[in-house]
Design an enzyme around this catalytic site. Structure first.
Site, mmCIF file in Angstrom:
data_model
loop_
_atom_site.group_PDB
_atom_site.id
_atom_site.type_symbol
_atom_site.label_atom_id
_atom_site.label_comp_id
_atom_site.label_asym_id
_atom_site.label_seq_id
_atom_site.Cartn_x
_atom_site.Cartn_y
_atom_site.Cartn_z
ATOM 1 N N MET A 1 0.832 -0.937 0.010
ATOM 2 C CA MET A 1 0.539 -0.009 -0.401
ATOM 3 C C MET A 1 0.737 1.641 -0.193
ATOM 4 O O MET A 1 1.987 1.533 1.005
ATOM 5 C CB MET A 1 -0.561 -0.100 1.217
ATOM 6 C CG MET A 1 -0.939 1.208 1.859
ATOM 7 S SD MET A 1 -2.504 1.192 2.566
ATOM 8 C CE MET A 1 -1.573 1.864 4.177
ATOM 9 N N GLU B 1 3.552 16.543 -5.340
ATOM 10 C CA GLU B 1 3.198 15.496 -5.517
ATOM 11 C C GLU B 1 1.682 15.916 -5.305
ATOM 12 O O GLU B 1 1.814 16.499 -3.899
ATOM 13 C CB GLU B 1 3.890 13.893 -5.487
ATOM 14 C CG GLU B 1 4.826 13.584 -6.434
ATOM 15 C CD GLU B 1 5.028 11.640 -5.582
ATOM 16 O OE1 GLU B 1 5.881 11.462 -6.672
ATOM 17 O OE2 GLU B 1 5.642 11.319 -4.746
ATOM 18 N N ASP C 1 0.067 5.802 -0.914
ATOM 19 C CA ASP C 1 -0.813 6.706 -0.642
ATOM 20 C C ASP C 1 -2.445 6.078 -0.339
ATOM 21 O O ASP C 1 -3.212 5.964 -1.144
ATOM 22 C CB ASP C 1 -0.627 7.701 -1.677
ATOM 23 C CG ASP C 1 0.238 8.297 -2.476
ATOM 24 O OD1 ASP C 1 1.678 7.413 -2.058
ATOM 25 O OD2 ASP C 1 0.451 8.809 -3.785
ATOM 26 N N TRP D 1 9.507 7.241 0.597
ATOM 27 C CA TRP D 1 9.966 6.628 -0.357
ATOM 28 C C TRP D 1 11.578 5.847 -0.737
ATOM 29 O O TRP D 1 11.830 4.961 -1.030
ATOM 30 C CB TRP D 1 9.489 7.325 -2.265
ATOM 31 C CG TRP D 1 8.740 6.977 -2.314
ATOM 32 C CD1 TRP D 1 7.646 8.492 -2.116
ATOM 33 C CD2 TRP D 1 7.729 5.698 -2.581
ATOM 34 N NE1 TRP D 1 6.530 7.513 -2.856
ATOM 35 C CE2 TRP D 1 6.296 6.171 -2.889
ATOM 36 C CE3 TRP D 1 7.834 5.003 -2.750
ATOM 37 C CZ2 TRP D 1 5.782 5.579 -3.355
ATOM 38 C CZ3 TRP D 1 7.398 3.731 -3.264
ATOM 39 C CH2 TRP D 1 5.696 4.487 -3.879
ATOM 40 N N ARG E 1 0.032 14.410 -12.407
ATOM 41 C CA ARG E 1 -0.657 13.729 -11.505
ATOM 42 C C ARG E 1 -1.534 14.044 -10.185
ATOM 43 O O ARG E 1 -1.173 15.369 -9.759
ATOM 44 C CB ARG E 1 -0.311 12.698 -11.111
ATOM 45 C CG ARG E 1 1.107 12.761 -10.702
ATOM 46 C CD ARG E 1 1.950 11.621 -10.596
ATOM 47 N NE ARG E 1 3.354 11.281 -9.629
ATOM 48 C CZ ARG E 1 4.209 11.434 -10.114
ATOM 49 N NH1 ARG E 1 4.849 12.152 -11.560
ATOM 50 N NH2 ARG E 1 5.415 11.711 -9.520
ATOM 51 N N ASP E 2 -2.191 13.584 -9.462
ATOM 52 C CA ASP E 2 -2.626 13.146 -8.504
ATOM 53 C C ASP E 2 -3.907 13.931 -8.481
ATOM 54 O O ASP E 2 -3.686 15.690 -7.775
ATOM 55 C CB ASP E 2 -1.064 13.811 -7.650
ATOM 56 C CG ASP E 2 -0.374 12.719 -7.733
ATOM 57 O OD1 ASP E 2 -0.344 11.093 -8.553
ATOM 58 O OD2 ASP E 2 0.863 12.527 -6.718
HETATM 59 C C1 FRU Z 1 3.703 9.325 -4.282
HETATM 60 C C2 FRU Z 1 2.776 9.069 -5.669
HETATM 61 C C3 FRU Z 1 2.245 9.668 -6.805
HETATM 62 C C4 FRU Z 1 1.331 8.700 -7.632
HETATM 63 C C5 FRU Z 1 1.827 7.189 -6.857
HETATM 64 C C6 FRU Z 1 2.193 6.721 -7.053
HETATM 65 O O1 FRU Z 1 3.810 8.655 -3.328
HETATM 66 O O2 FRU Z 1 4.288 8.744 -6.194
HETATM 67 O O3 FRU Z 1 2.900 11.107 -7.352
HETATM 68 O O4 FRU Z 1 0.363 9.250 -8.058
HETATM 69 O O5 FRU Z 1 2.585 7.524 -5.470
HETATM 70 O O6 FRU Z 1 1.298 4.753 -6.825
#
Ligand code: FRU
Length: 507
Positions: A46, A230, A48, A312, A178-179
């Site tokens: 798991m 992000e 985000d 990360w 994204r996001d």
């Molecule tokens: C942040 C991220 C987001 C992306 C997702 C991919 O942790 O890198 O930017 O949408 O995780 O799993």
């Protein structure tokens, strides 16, 4: 006692014994390092939190999920539901990868006015807005492999239908695009999408969630830029009757304590652009393990935040076996004025208090050198809250240790005016060279005293100091449970103390 009652009583004892055996049996939610007061997936990978939306008494939590391994892979949206933000029920996977790509992070809204037209028979649809990440495009070296798409649900989040016109927002050639976090902007009766676009956020607007128009950009020259931007979020919060807009932006790497972290800006948003009040870089949490956090939508004036409790730098290497990662506890966000600046504070959401068992209290404890509290409190429970209230600002430390000599040290360093969490000797750390470290958070409050709450779980500690102004989240992996508590101070220090055992959320 007549025979019938005796028989019933015996059955009860047997049933309780059976349930007890079930609960204490090793297995799901009882593995080493398994959080007991935090959400974690039953198994596999798991990252985000996604699509957090409140509807009809239910908090939905979707999350980046890879059901085939304990490392990152083709992303799905996992799904869990809660009526109280604390106890979670696992649901079937909500969104699967498809021909447009993996399902990356995004948000969900309740389309009350059926602007999208997906509603039926007066039923307002739930709409998920997410990034389609096309791995083939990425491999081919294209720049436009991330696009925004939508899906709707007419059965309260149980099943989702992807829109046939996806993607609804096409990538103009920006690699990191994204996001999407979408909210309803009442003043102009339109939807606003805040999107992470490489080194800035871009705001888009829409009347129907399908057609999007660019409004403005923010942040290319502001804030922290040690990594890509992000998972943004934009929402209003009021302070002393005035509305301020808060913009959250996660960055990876480039956090104040290495790797992933979330910065924020406080300012004004007028439906078109965001104007910050102050441009100094601020962090919602100075610890290493709170990333990609956003708030639930449709919760009225309350803003409840949840973050991914990892980084990360080492997320794919941490030593859990069956699953990887947990979420922070849900946190209520508020604004506070400090020396003329407006800061964002986070505190455990009040729902969390329901887990509290009888506290053990010591008033005005004197710490002179060191004070062993295991004698007073007995062995520490598996998960607990610890509250300290110290009337002066002085060096001190809280030493949490186990029977094999591992220790997690949390404290205050006056010369640095900072709180710290030292996990250098707190357990397993060989999986990554950067893990064993000491992390600091500045004391931002102007107060001449210290109030501190720790939430300690099997493999994490969350620190909320000075009414939620200084916050740190740190994971750690002790080989044996933490059982001992000792306080340390140079010279004498007086503190009120409360140790509150917490019930497990999985029982
Ligand atoms: C942040 C991220 C987001 C992306 C997702 C991919 O942790 O890198 O930017 O949408 O995780 O799993």
């Amino acid at each position: 006692m007549n025979l019938k009652k005796g028989f019933l009583a015996a059955c009860c004892v047997l049933a309780i014994g059976f349930l007890h055996a079930q609960n204490t049996k090793p297995g799901l939610y009882h593995e080493p390092f398994r959080p007991q007061v935090h959400f974690s997936p039953p198994e596999k990978w798991m990252n985000d939190p996604n699509g957090m939306v409140y509807n009809k008494g239910v908090y939905h939590l979707f999350y980046q999920f890879y059901p085939d391994a304990t490392v990152w892979g083709p992303m799905h949206w996992g799904h869990a539901e809660s009526k109280d933000l604390i106890h979670w029920q696992q649901k079937p996977i909500a969104l699967y990868p498809d021909s447009l790509g993996y399902i990356f992070s995004g948000s969900a809204v309740l389309d009350v006015h059926n602007t999208s037209g997906f509603g039926k028979n007066g039923q307002a649809p739930l709409i998920a807005i997410f990034t389609h990440h096309d791995p083939k495009g990425e491999k081919a070296g294209k720049a436009d492999f991330q696009n925004e798409s939508i899906a709707y649900s007419l059965d309260d989040g149980k099943t989702w239908t992807k829109y046939s016109g996806n993607p609804v927002l096409k990538n103009p050639g920006i690699k990191d695009f994204r996001d999407p976090k979408v909210m309803w902007f009442e003043a102009s009766k339109k939807w606003i999408m805040t999107l992470a676009t490489k080194d800035r956020v871009t705001f888009f607007s829409s009347l129907n969630l399908k057609d999007w128009k660019k409004e403005s950009e923010f942040g290319a020259q502001l804030g922290a830029h040690g990594g890509v931007w992000e998972c943004p979020d934009l929402f209003p919060l009021s302070l002393n009757g005035k509305i301020y807009w808060v913009l959250l932006v996660s960055i990876n790497p480039g956090g104040p304590n290495q790797g992933s972290a979330t910065q924020y800006f406080v300012g004004n948003f007028n439906g078109n652009s965001f104007i910050p009040k102050n441009t100094a870089t601020k962090w919602i949490d100075y610890g290493p393990d709170n990333y990609a956090g956003v708030t639930w939508s449709n919760t009225g004036k309350r803003k409840i935040f949840l973050g991914w409790m990892s980084n990360w730098l080492y997320a794919t290497q941490v030593p859990t076996v069956k699953w990887r990662s947990a979420m922070t506890i849900p946190r209520e966000l508020s604004l506070q004025e400090v020396n003329g600046d407006i800061l964002l504070a986070s505190k455990p959401a009040k729902e969390f208090d329901a887990l509290r068992l009888s506290p053990k209290v010591v008033k005005n404890a004197q710490v002179d050198g060191s004070l062993n509290l295991t004698n007073k409190f007995g062995q520490l429970p598996k998960q607990f809250e610890l509250k300290l209230s110290i009337k002066e600002v002085k060096d001190f430390s809280i030493n949490l240790s186990n029977t094999v000599g591992e220790q997690l040290i949390i404290g205050f360093d006056k010369a640095r005016n900072s709180y710290y969490i030292d996990r250098r000797k707190a357990g397993e750390s060989s999986f990554n060279k950067d893990f064993a470290a000491i992390h600091y958070a500045p004391k931002l409050s102007a107060s001449k005293s210290i109030d501190l709450t720790l939430v300690v779980d099997a493999a994490s500690v969350e620190l909320f100091a000075d009414n939620g102004l200084s916050v740190m989240t740190s994971i750690f992996f002790p080989k044996k449970p933490i059982t001992n508590l000792q306080l340390q101070a140079n010279g004498s220090l007086f503190t009120d103390l409360e140790m509150i055992p917490l019930k497990s959320i999985w029982k």
